[in-house]
Design an enzyme around this catalytic site. Sequence first.
Site, PDB file in Angstrom:
ATOM      1  N   TYR A 131       0.817  -1.207   0.000  1.00 32.94           N
ATOM      2  CA  TYR A 131       0.000   0.000   0.000  1.00 32.94           C
ATOM      3  C   TYR A 131       0.857   1.265   0.000  1.00 32.94           C
ATOM      4  CZ  TYR A 131      -4.083  -2.921   1.052  1.00 32.94           C
ATOM      5  OH  TYR A 131      -5.075  -3.855   1.009  1.00 32.94           O
ATOM      6  N   LYS A 181       3.770 -15.544   3.711  1.00 36.41           N
ATOM      7  CA  LYS A 181       3.841 -16.381   2.514  1.00 36.41           C
ATOM      8  C   LYS A 181       5.319 -16.632   2.215  1.00 36.41           C
ATOM      9  CE  LYS A 181       1.728 -18.574  -0.863  1.00 36.41           C
ATOM     10  NZ  LYS A 181       1.027 -19.840  -0.599  1.00 36.41           N
ATOM     11  N   ASP A 223      -2.615 -18.452   2.792  1.00 40.78           N
ATOM     12  CA  ASP A 223      -3.711 -19.210   2.199  1.00 40.78           C
ATOM     13  C   ASP A 223      -4.257 -20.240   3.181  1.00 40.78           C
ATOM     14  OD1 ASP A 223      -1.209 -20.359   1.975  1.00 40.78           O
ATOM     15  OD2 ASP A 223      -1.507 -21.128  -0.053  1.00 40.78           O
ATOM     16  N   ASP A 231      -5.384  -6.832   5.636  1.00 41.25           N
ATOM     17  CA  ASP A 231      -6.592  -6.205   5.116  1.00 41.25           C
ATOM     18  C   ASP A 231      -7.603  -7.273   4.703  1.00 41.25           C
ATOM     19  OD1 ASP A 231      -8.414  -4.408   4.149  1.00 41.25           O
ATOM     20  OD2 ASP A 231      -7.171  -3.678   2.512  1.00 41.25           O
ATOM     21  N   ASP A 288     -11.118  -8.684   7.080  1.00 40.02           N
ATOM     22  CA  ASP A 288     -12.471  -8.612   6.529  1.00 40.02           C
ATOM     23  C   ASP A 288     -13.115 -10.004   6.497  1.00 40.02           C
ATOM     24  OD1 ASP A 288     -12.362  -5.927   6.242  1.00 40.02           O
ATOM     25  OD2 ASP A 288     -12.574  -5.879   4.083  1.00 40.02           O
TER      26      ASP A 288
END
Length: 353
Positions: free
Chosen positions: A142, A187, A219, A243, A247
């Site tokens: 970001y 990851k 994942d 993020d 959610d």
Amino acid sequence: MKLKIAVLPGDGIGPEISAVGVDVMSAVCLKFGHEVSYEYALCGAAAIDAVGNPFPPETYEICKNSDAVLFSAVGDPKFDNNPNAKVRPEQGLLAMRKQLGLFANIRPVETFECLLDKSPLRRELVEGADFICVRELTGGMYFGEKYESDDRAYDTNAYTRHEIERILKVAYEYAQRRKKHLTVVDKANVLASSRLWRKVAQEMAPKYPDVNTDYMYVDNAAMRLIQEPKFFDVMVTENTFGDILTDEGSVISGSMGLLPSASVGEGTPVFEPIHGSWPQAAGKHIANPLAQILSVAMLFEYFNLKEEGACIRRAVQASLDQGIRTPDLALPGEKAYSTEEVGAWIADRISAE
């Protein structure tokens, strides 16, 4: 205690839930003898429309000079549907975090017994689920180097040791106060940035021998959140993964309108609901204000005003138990209450307790 609060209503349903949050905070301060003052400021699409900047310098100054920020939501479809827009409301939120040095986003995920059937997951999976996501907030893709043309684009996912160490420290301290279980999500099998995350975490883990540290690819973590949400106690991860995962975790409770968050770090802390601006509902008085109200509880708790926070949480629980709910939570055949009616009921409950 004297509290100076910057209030950023933002866009969409923001002004409606913001007003409720202020009313609840005022009720708590009156009950417990605190002195509170509010200063309002523009952010998001409202600020772009007014001054062309989603986080104008005047808003930054108000935030910087306050004890805390009560923030609501930003976003507007006229920007979402325009890929050529050079300025977007969400840039105001990123700018606020960066300029105030708010590198840690704290998102608690908990379930309410009376709402378990609202969850998309089976009751036995979510009953008792209670965990915290600690998301790094000012690094990663970001904020990394970007490039965009008609034929090629990239975002750089860069992290430094210092950025990783400070967010892990926050996560470990939360784990020590809870069930002493920390899950580091990365990851590392693919991404160099994640390998640095895991290396630093493995170096820090021995400094917290009372905490059980485990490591999970993002994942796998996404699947585990659905299959076994009660596995988690404290989860820590980088900005982009955080993020998405937060959610995903938010819907476990049955509504995004239930969960608050705090963004903390070097400057003025920000307290906000995790949901967006829901512009389609603006002005309809149907938005669930509970996440905003619970953000106020987190604000008081940040200043170690634990009974004030507990008072808000009891009133929220009572409103749910007694069916004082907005349409997203109302049971079939029962009355649905407006945003303002729910807020007024909770404020009255706090005053009468």
